[in-house]
Design an enzyme around this catalytic site. Structure first.
Site, PDB file in Angstrom:
ATOM      1  N   ARG B  55       0.806  -1.219   0.000  1.00 11.08           N
ATOM      2  CA  ARG B  55       0.000   0.000   0.000  1.00 11.08           C
ATOM      3  C   ARG B  55       0.844   1.276   0.000  1.00 11.08           C
ATOM      4  NH1 ARG B  55      -4.284  -0.050   4.254  1.00 11.08           N
ATOM      5  NH2 ARG B  55      -4.077  -2.272   4.123  1.00 11.08           N
ATOM      6  N   THR B  56       1.924   1.285   0.772  1.00 10.16           N
ATOM      7  CA  THR B  56       2.733   2.499   0.810  1.00 10.16           C
ATOM      8  C   THR B  56       3.439   2.730  -0.526  1.00 10.16           C
ATOM      9  OG1 THR B  56       3.068   2.141   3.172  1.00 10.16           O
ATOM     10  CG2 THR B  56       4.492   3.746   2.129  1.00 10.16           C
ATOM     11  N   LYS B  83      23.423  -5.652   4.764  1.00 16.21           N
ATOM     12  CA  LYS B  83      22.614  -4.431   4.705  1.00 16.21           C
ATOM     13  C   LYS B  83      23.412  -3.153   4.484  1.00 16.21           C
ATOM     14  CE  LYS B  83      18.504  -5.903   7.041  1.00 16.21           C
ATOM     15  NZ  LYS B  83      18.028  -6.290   8.350  1.00 16.21           N
ATOM     16  N   ARG B 105      11.975   2.517   2.156  1.00 15.27           N
ATOM     17  CA  ARG B 105      11.405   1.683   3.218  1.00 15.27           C
ATOM     18  C   ARG B 105      12.471   0.663   3.562  1.00 15.27           C
ATOM     19  NH1 ARG B 105       6.406  -0.858   4.921  1.00 15.27           N
ATOM     20  NH2 ARG B 105       5.673   1.270   4.981  1.00 15.27           N
ATOM     21  N   HIS B 133       7.552   6.717  10.431  1.00 15.54           N
ATOM     22  CA  HIS B 133       6.829   6.601   9.167  1.00 15.54           C
ATOM     23  C   HIS B 133       6.089   7.923   8.980  1.00 15.54           C
ATOM     24  CE1 HIS B 133       4.793   5.113   5.800  1.00 15.54           C
ATOM     25  NE2 HIS B 133       4.140   4.098   6.285  1.00 15.54           N
TER      26      HIS B 133
END
Lengths: 185, 311
Positions: B55-56, B83, B105, B133
């Site tokens: 959704r984001t 990472k 994100r 967020h």
């Protein structure tokens, strides 16, 4: 009020603005055969105020209620990248829209013509008018695009170093058009 | 000056109100037949998603496309590089592509902050670990203001898994800036350390907080982030901290219910409450596109960003 504004020359006072808008309202009625299918769209903020005033006069003269609205052109400007992103104005279209209507755009000052070009683009995204005309309280010249006004309150010869500022009762507490010299600012 | 949207704590009251007011005008664009604006033509927005979020990502993509920006979706899922390295390598790739904004994100808190030091464009945090967020908080504030007409002086209860929630932190900081009074309601095990330094009240008793709340924001219980026993059982959690019909009835008549989604129906919120007319859950999704348009416009629309924190 600052000294600079006091020194600045008022080119139009309240009664002059009043008369200019009255004439523009009459001219619109004349040129559009009684404001038939006319929609007045002001460019925020002062153009929108002027559009409402012109509509008020048309109602007073002929008893016709002309749809009035506002169209914000900020997102369509060609000089967006020259300054930080600016706040948006309000776009308010009359319920019946602009399709097939004669739209009269209303702005306070016509200068380079770039705002009007942006308005024409914005208009393109909200509908397809039959014709578009332009009314302005002040035409100060120095056009940079092939654009001209159909209704002009006052032609004001200016130099590019001058600044024209319009004050209106509704937003600024008084009616005046003021010419400010660059070194006064 | 280079500016980013990494934390709602970086936004001044004027910044936050400018975003909400801009979103208010943009909401009108979503109602007309041509929903596109030419404003960001020629600008590139990269969606960099190291974590799944349909959704984001879709919301940011829709927002950027409605402003005519070019959108590149960069899904880093499944990357085998560790990472830190992978993020820096990716940043260099984005630099080479000339991204004007990077929407990121990441599962690691602080990743957007690191990224901001490596790229030239603006960084927009779309959720980092359990940190923040910001656009979710902005769309929540926008949804509240649209429903209740104001934010100043409102009593907002944020209920549930605060520990794992980036939405909670962003909301507390933003709502505080905008003059609302926030109360966090959660079992002690689901509150983060140093929560007492946040600008809000804390309660363990939902039933005491509900009657005086104007807004109840339910948080998702993030089972996927839980590797310890934070509460005895789902049923017990639901009984003490879930918003069911009985608790809903105790709210005053104008109070609204929010949830950032996706919901665990029957756990933190009952289906009946989620689908009630006083729930803003569906509006929140629609408002998300509008608010993200406002953020992208204010960061990228001019010669320099009009909002956000400096690096």
């Amino acid at each position: 009020m600052s000294d600079a504004q006091n020194q600045a020359r008022a080119v139009l006072e309240g009664p002059d603005i009043h008369r200019a808008l009255t004439r523009i309202a009459h001219e619109i009625l004349e040129r559009t055969r009684g404001a038939e299918s006319v929609v007045l769209l002001g460019i925020p903020t002062r153009g929108a105020t002027l559009a409402h005033r012109i509509a008020g006069r048309i109602a007073q003269f002929e008893g016709i209620k002309v749809p009035v609205g506002a169209i914000d052109v900020t997102m369509y400007r060609d000089d967006l990248r020259l300054r930080p992103a600016r706040p948006l104005g309000r776009t308010e279209l009359p319920p019946d829209g602009v399709d097939g209507r004669t739209v009269v755009l209303v702005d306070d000052v016509l200068y380079s013509g770039r705002t009007v070009r942006a308005a024409l683009d914005a208009l393109n995204d909200v509908g397809r008018p039959r014709a578009v005309q332009l009314a302005t309280l002040v035409d100060r010249g120095h056009r940079e695009l092939p654009i001209r006004a159909d209704y002009v309150g006052k032609n004001l010869p200016t130099s590019k170093s001058e600044k024209v500022k319009v004050f209106l009762e509704e937003t600024d507490g008084r009616d005046a058009v003021v010419l400010i010299k660059e070194d006064d600012r | 000056m280079k500016r980013h949207l990494i934390s709602t704590g970086d936004l001044t009251r004027d910044d936050a109100l400018l975003i909400l007011d801009t979103a208010e005008e943009l909401a009108r664009v979503s109602q007309r037949s041509i929903k596109k604006l030419p404003t960001l033509r020629g600008r590139t927005v990269v969606n960099l998603f190291f974590e799944d979020s349909t959704r984001t990502r879709i919301s940011f993509e829709a927002a950027a496309k409605r402003l005519s920006a070019d959108v590149i979706n960069f899904s880093a899922k499944g990357s085998s590089v560790s990472k830190g390295e992978s993020l820096k390598d990716t940043a260099l790739t984005l630099e080479a592509m000339g991204a004007d904004a990077v929407v990121i994100r990441h599962s690691a808190s602080g990743a957007p902050h690191r990224l901001a030091t490596w790229v030239r464009g603006s960084v927009v945090n779309a959720g980092d670990g359990t940190h923040e967020h910001p656009t979710q908080a902005l769309l929540d504030a926008f949804s509240i203001r649209r429903r209740l007409g104001r934010l100043e002086g409102l009593k907002v209860a944020v209920v549930g898994d605060v520990l794992h929630s980036r939405v909670a932190r962003s909301n507390v900081l933003l709502l505080h800036t905008l003059g609302a009074e926030v109360t966090l309601v959660a079992p002690p095990t689901l509150l983060p350390v140093a929560v007492e330094t946040w600008p809000c009240q804390i309660s363990y008793d939902l039933d005491a907080v509900l009657p005086k709340s104007d807004v109840v924001m339910m948080l998702r219980v993030q089972l996927e982030r839980m590797n310890a026993a934070y509460f005895p059982s789902a049923r017990e959690y639901s009984r003490r901290y879930g918003l069911d019909r009985d608790r809903f009835a105790r709210l005053h008549d104008d109070a609204i219910v929010m949830h950032p989604g996706p919901m665990n129906r029957g756990m933190e919120i009952s289906a009946e409450v989620a689908d009630s007319p006083r729930s803003t859950i569906v509006e929140q999704v629609a408002n998300g596109v509008t608010v993200r348009m406002a953020v992208l416009y204010l960061l990228l629309g001019g010669s320099e960003p009009a909002i956000g924190g400096a690096e």
